[in-house]
Design a protein around this motif. Structure first.
Motif, PDB file in Angstrom:
ATOM      1  N   TYR A 119     -26.997  33.624 -81.388  1.00 30.86           N
ATOM      2  CA  TYR A 119     -26.011  32.592 -81.706  1.00 30.86           C
ATOM      3  C   TYR A 119     -26.672  31.470 -82.493  1.00 30.86           C
ATOM      4  N   GLN A 120     -26.144  31.185 -83.642  1.00 31.17           N
ATOM      5  CA  GLN A 120     -26.640  30.091 -84.474  1.00 31.17           C
ATOM      6  C   GLN A 120     -25.754  28.872 -84.235  1.00 31.17           C
ATOM      7  N   PRO A 121     -26.295  27.828 -83.597  1.00 36.34           N
ATOM      8  CA  PRO A 121     -25.453  26.640 -83.358  1.00 36.34           C
ATOM      9  C   PRO A 121     -25.057  25.967 -84.671  1.00 36.34           C
ATOM     10  N   SER A 180     -13.162  35.569 -92.930  1.00 38.42           N
ATOM     11  CA  SER A 180     -13.925  35.095 -91.765  1.00 38.42           C
ATOM     12  C   SER A 180     -15.398  35.455 -91.878  1.00 38.42           C
ATOM     13  N   THR A 181     -16.205  34.788 -91.059  1.00 41.16           N
ATOM     14  CA  THR A 181     -17.630  35.157 -90.965  1.00 41.16           C
ATOM     15  C   THR A 181     -17.747  36.618 -90.555  1.00 41.16           C
ATOM     16  N   ARG A 182     -16.861  37.066 -89.665  1.00 40.85           N
ATOM     17  CA  ARG A 182     -16.895  38.465 -89.229  1.00 40.85           C
ATOM     18  C   ARG A 182     -16.796  39.417 -90.422  1.00 40.85           C
ATOM     19  N   LEU A 183     -15.861  39.119 -91.353  1.00 40.92           N
ATOM     20  CA  LEU A 183     -15.700  40.013 -92.503  1.00 40.92           C
ATOM     21  C   LEU A 183     -16.914  39.953 -93.431  1.00 40.92           C
ATOM     22  N   LEU A 184     -17.515  38.774 -93.558  1.00 40.49           N
ATOM     23  CA  LEU A 184     -18.734  38.680 -94.370  1.00 40.49           C
ATOM     24  C   LEU A 184     -19.831  39.556 -93.765  1.00 40.49           C
ATOM     25  N   VAL A 185     -19.885  39.578 -92.443  1.00 43.28           N
ATOM     26  CA  VAL A 185     -20.858  40.434 -91.758  1.00 43.28           C
ATOM     27  C   VAL A 185     -20.538  41.910 -92.036  1.00 43.28           C
ATOM     28  N   TYR A 186     -19.258  42.258 -92.033  1.00 37.98           N
ATOM     29  CA  TYR A 186     -18.872  43.642 -92.366  1.00 37.98           C
ATOM     30  C   TYR A 186     -19.362  44.014 -93.768  1.00 37.98           C
ATOM     31  N   GLY A 195     -10.302  27.523 -82.977  1.00 36.64           N
ATOM     32  CA  GLY A 195     -10.814  27.808 -84.315  1.00 36.64           C
ATOM     33  C   GLY A 195     -10.240  29.091 -84.877  1.00 36.64           C
ATOM     34  N   PRO A 196     -10.381  29.279 -86.195  1.00 35.74           N
ATOM     35  CA  PRO A 196      -9.796  30.447 -86.853  1.00 35.74           C
ATOM     36  C   PRO A 196     -10.481  31.750 -86.425  1.00 35.74           C
ATOM     37  N   THR A 197      -9.889  32.864 -86.755  1.00 35.94           N
ATOM     38  CA  THR A 197     -10.441  34.165 -86.362  1.00 35.94           C
ATOM     39  C   THR A 197     -11.833  34.393 -86.964  1.00 35.94           C
ATOM     40  N   GLY A 198     -12.699  35.014 -86.178  1.00 41.76           N
ATOM     41  CA  GLY A 198     -14.008  35.429 -86.686  1.00 41.76           C
ATOM     42  C   GLY A 198     -14.959  34.313 -87.055  1.00 41.76           C
ATOM     43  N   CYS A 199     -14.871  33.166 -86.364  1.00 46.22           N
ATOM     44  CA  CYS A 199     -15.769  32.052 -86.708  1.00 46.22           C
ATOM     45  C   CYS A 199     -16.857  31.856 -85.674  1.00 46.22           C
ATOM     46  N   GLY A 200     -16.905  32.705 -84.640  1.00 43.32           N
ATOM     47  CA  GLY A 200     -18.013  32.617 -83.687  1.00 43.32           C
ATOM     48  C   GLY A 200     -17.643  32.123 -82.296  1.00 43.32           C
ATOM     49  N   LYS A 201     -16.352  32.035 -81.978  1.00 45.08           N
ATOM     50  CA  LYS A 201     -15.941  31.526 -80.658  1.00 45.08           C
ATOM     51  C   LYS A 201     -16.437  32.437 -79.528  1.00 45.08           C
ATOM     52  N   SER A 202     -16.147  33.722 -79.657  1.00 46.75           N
ATOM     53  CA  SER A 202     -16.521  34.642 -78.573  1.00 46.75           C
ATOM     54  C   SER A 202     -18.038  34.741 -78.463  1.00 46.75           C
ATOM     55  N   ARG A 217     -27.314  32.302 -93.379  1.00 48.72           N
ATOM     56  CA  ARG A 217     -28.356  32.665 -92.415  1.00 48.72           C
ATOM     57  C   ARG A 217     -27.798  33.608 -91.345  1.00 48.72           C
ATOM     58  N   ILE A 218     -26.576  33.303 -90.886  1.00 52.35           N
ATOM     59  CA  ILE A 218     -25.949  34.150 -89.860  1.00 52.35           C
ATOM     60  C   ILE A 218     -25.739  35.570 -90.396  1.00 52.35           C
ATOM     61  N   VAL A 219     -25.177  35.662 -91.616  1.00 54.30           N
ATOM     62  CA  VAL A 219     -24.885  36.978 -92.193  1.00 54.30           C
ATOM     63  C   VAL A 219     -26.183  37.763 -92.383  1.00 54.30           C
ATOM     64  N   ASP A 236      -9.292  35.169 -73.679  1.00 53.47           N
ATOM     65  CA  ASP A 236      -9.276  35.177 -75.133  1.00 53.47           C
ATOM     66  C   ASP A 236      -7.816  35.167 -75.612  1.00 53.47           C
ATOM     67  N   GLU A 237      -7.512  34.349 -76.590  1.00 48.88           N
ATOM     68  CA  GLU A 237      -6.152  34.263 -77.156  1.00 48.88           C
ATOM     69  C   GLU A 237      -5.099  33.953 -76.096  1.00 48.88           C
ATOM     70  N   ILE A 238      -5.371  32.919 -75.341  1.00 45.23           N
ATOM     71  CA  ILE A 238      -4.507  32.572 -74.210  1.00 45.23           C
ATOM     72  C   ILE A 238      -3.060  32.299 -74.633  1.00 45.23           C
TER      73      ILE A 238
HETATM   74  N1  LIG Z   1     -22.657  30.910 -84.999  1.00 42.22           N
HETATM   75  C1  LIG Z   1     -22.801  32.243 -85.055  1.00 42.22           C
HETATM   76  N2  LIG Z   1     -23.941  32.838 -84.654  1.00 42.22           N
HETATM   77  C2  LIG Z   1     -24.060  34.174 -84.711  1.00 42.22           C
HETATM   78  N3  LIG Z   1     -23.120  35.000 -85.180  1.00 42.22           N
HETATM   79  C3  LIG Z   1     -21.976  34.482 -85.603  1.00 42.22           C
HETATM   80  C4  LIG Z   1     -21.745  33.078 -85.557  1.00 42.22           C
HETATM   81  N4  LIG Z   1     -20.518  32.837 -86.047  1.00 42.22           N
HETATM   82  C5  LIG Z   1     -19.992  34.013 -86.382  1.00 42.22           C
HETATM   83  N5  LIG Z   1     -20.861  35.026 -86.124  1.00 42.22           N
HETATM   84  C6  LIG Z   1     -20.623  36.425 -86.471  1.00 42.22           C
HETATM   85  O1  LIG Z   1     -19.226  36.570 -86.670  1.00 42.22           O
HETATM   86  C7  LIG Z   1     -18.689  37.594 -85.824  1.00 42.22           C
HETATM   87  C8  LIG Z   1     -17.351  37.157 -85.293  1.00 42.22           C
HETATM   88  O2  LIG Z   1     -17.530  36.130 -84.342  1.00 42.22           O
HETATM   89  P1  LIG Z   1     -16.654  36.078 -83.005  1.00 42.22           P
HETATM   90  O3  LIG Z   1     -16.352  37.451 -82.535  1.00 42.22           O
HETATM   91  O4  LIG Z   1     -17.357  35.151 -82.088  1.00 42.22           O
HETATM   92  O5  LIG Z   1     -15.331  35.419 -83.591  1.00 42.22           O
HETATM   93  P2  LIG Z   1     -14.105  34.718 -82.831  1.00 42.22           P
HETATM   94  O6  LIG Z   1     -14.109  33.302 -83.282  1.00 42.22           O
HETATM   95  O7  LIG Z   1     -14.175  34.998 -81.391  1.00 42.22           O
HETATM   96  O8  LIG Z   1     -12.881  35.440 -83.509  1.00 42.22           O
HETATM   97  P3  LIG Z   1     -11.442  35.881 -82.895  1.00 42.22           P
HETATM   98  O9  LIG Z   1     -10.622  34.634 -82.777  1.00 42.22           O
HETATM   99  O10 LIG Z   1     -10.878  36.814 -83.912  1.00 42.22           O
HETATM  100  O11 LIG Z   1     -11.715  36.553 -81.578  1.00 42.22           O
HETATM  101  C9  LIG Z   1     -19.724  37.809 -84.748  1.00 42.22           C
HETATM  102  O12 LIG Z   1     -19.712  39.145 -84.329  1.00 42.22           O
HETATM  103  C10 LIG Z   1     -21.017  37.475 -85.447  1.00 42.22           C
HETATM  104  O13 LIG Z   1     -21.469  38.591 -86.187  1.00 42.22           O
END
Ligand SMILES: Nc1ncnc2c1ncn2[C@@H]1O[C@H](COP(=O)(O)OP(=O)(O)OP(=O)(O)O)[C@@H](O)[C@H]1O
Ligand SMILES: [Mg+2]
Length: 270
Positions: free
Chosen positions: A18-20, A222-228, A42-49, A186-188, A108-110
């Motif tokens: 996790y990158q703060p 989203s960051t998630r898609l950039l990772v994809y 926060g929006p989808t795929g931004c690192g919440k989970s 850096r995260i990607v 998640d997604e309450i």
């Molecule tokens: N701060 C971070 N540090 C490390 N990885 C991150 C970070 N932010 C995003 N990611 C990457 O982005 C992906 C998506 O993040 P995550 O699953 O936490 O999203 P989310 O905000 O929970 O989205 P959703 O609302 O769709 O559930 C992670 O699997 C990880 O690869």
């Protein structure tokens, strides 16, 4: 299963990467120390989970995650009697298990859940810290380690689908967003093993799409898609194909927007 076995089962074993983005780790620790329930917006795929998973690991607490949906009932969270050959047996739901064993319970997604489902968390999230199991006639006192965390995607709410103020005002909240470019690169890079230079190019395309939010796009890339995208490029797929497939096609069917983003990809990787 004993409480100890259940704790074992829900333990986060490896340190999640996790990158703060700011001081959210310290702030979460303070919230946890005081057992304040936490909301992560926060929006989808931004690192919440990922953040919640990391915090559970850092605090050394088990993590029980529940993906909420609109068909979910209070029983799905709390538990129910099961019919068996020789009678009935009570089965705790995930919220009850978390309260008993002292886990972090992540809903998640309450907002997807109906309001009559959401209210079961109320007595757990104020000074009482109890969970009434109405059908069983039991009042569960939450374990001292128990904490409730919910995630919330503020963009998608309609007037019909939002949390009640009486629910919202039981939580301390974190506002998440896509990281600033250097951090996101850096995260990607770190998640996929591509170099930071390539990651930075992907992040740039992400930035272009995020600029189109509200101008034809409901949500940016989203960051998630950039990772994809980086994952496929890492696997040997041509960047132009990988980016079309992961950054553009999933998010829009609008021909003009697709064109704009495809051009941005070609320009970036020309
Ligand atoms: N701060 C971070 N540090 C490390 N990885 C991150 C970070 N932010 C995003 N990611 C990457 O982005 C992906 C998506 O993040 P995550 O699953 O936490 O999203 P989310 O905000 O929970 O989205 P959703 O609302 O769709 O559930 C992670 O699997 C990880 O690869
Ligand atoms: Mg998530």
């Amino acid at each position: 299963m004993s409480d100890k076995e259940q704790k074992e089962q829900y333990t986060v074993r490896r340190e999640p990467y996790y990158q703060p983005q700011r001081n959210e780790v310290e702030l979460y620790e303070a919230a946890y120390r005081n057992r304040l329930p936490v909301m992560v917006k926060g929006p989808t795929g931004c690192g919440k989970s990922r953040f919640v998973e990391y915090m559970a690991w850092k605090l050394g607490k088990p993590l029980i995650t529940v993906a909420c949906n609109e068909d979910m009932t209070a029983s799905d969270l709390v538990g129910r009697y099961l019919l068996e050959a020789n009678g009935t047996r009570w089965l705790d739901g995930p919220l009850t298990t978390a309260a008993r064993i002292g886990a972090v319970c992540y809903l998640d997604e309450i907002v997807e859940a109906r309001q009559d489902t959401t209210v079961v968390i109320h007595p757990l999230t104020d000074h009482r810290r109890v969970l009434p199991l109405d059908k069983k006639g039991e009042l569960v006192q939450a374990h001292p380690d128990f904490q409730l965390v919910i995630s919330y995607n503020p963009g998608y709410q309609t007037l019909m689908k939002d949390l009640k103020q009486s629910t919202k005002q039981r939580f301390a909240a974190f506002d998440f967003d896509y990281p600033e470019s250097a951090l996101e690169a850096r995260i990607v890079a770190r998640e996929t093993g591509v170099d930071e230079e390539l990651a930075a190019r992907l992040v740039k395309i992400g930035g272009i799409a995020r600029g189109l939010k509200g101008h034809g796009l409901d949500e940016g890339i989203s960051t998630r898609l950039l990772v994809y995208a980086a994952t496929l490029i890492r696997d040997g797929i041509a960047p132009s194909d990988a980016c079309r497939m992961t950054l553009v096609r999933p998010i829009t069917d609008d021909v003009d927007i697709r064109d704009t983003l495809d051009h941005a990809i070609d320009a970036t990787f020309a």
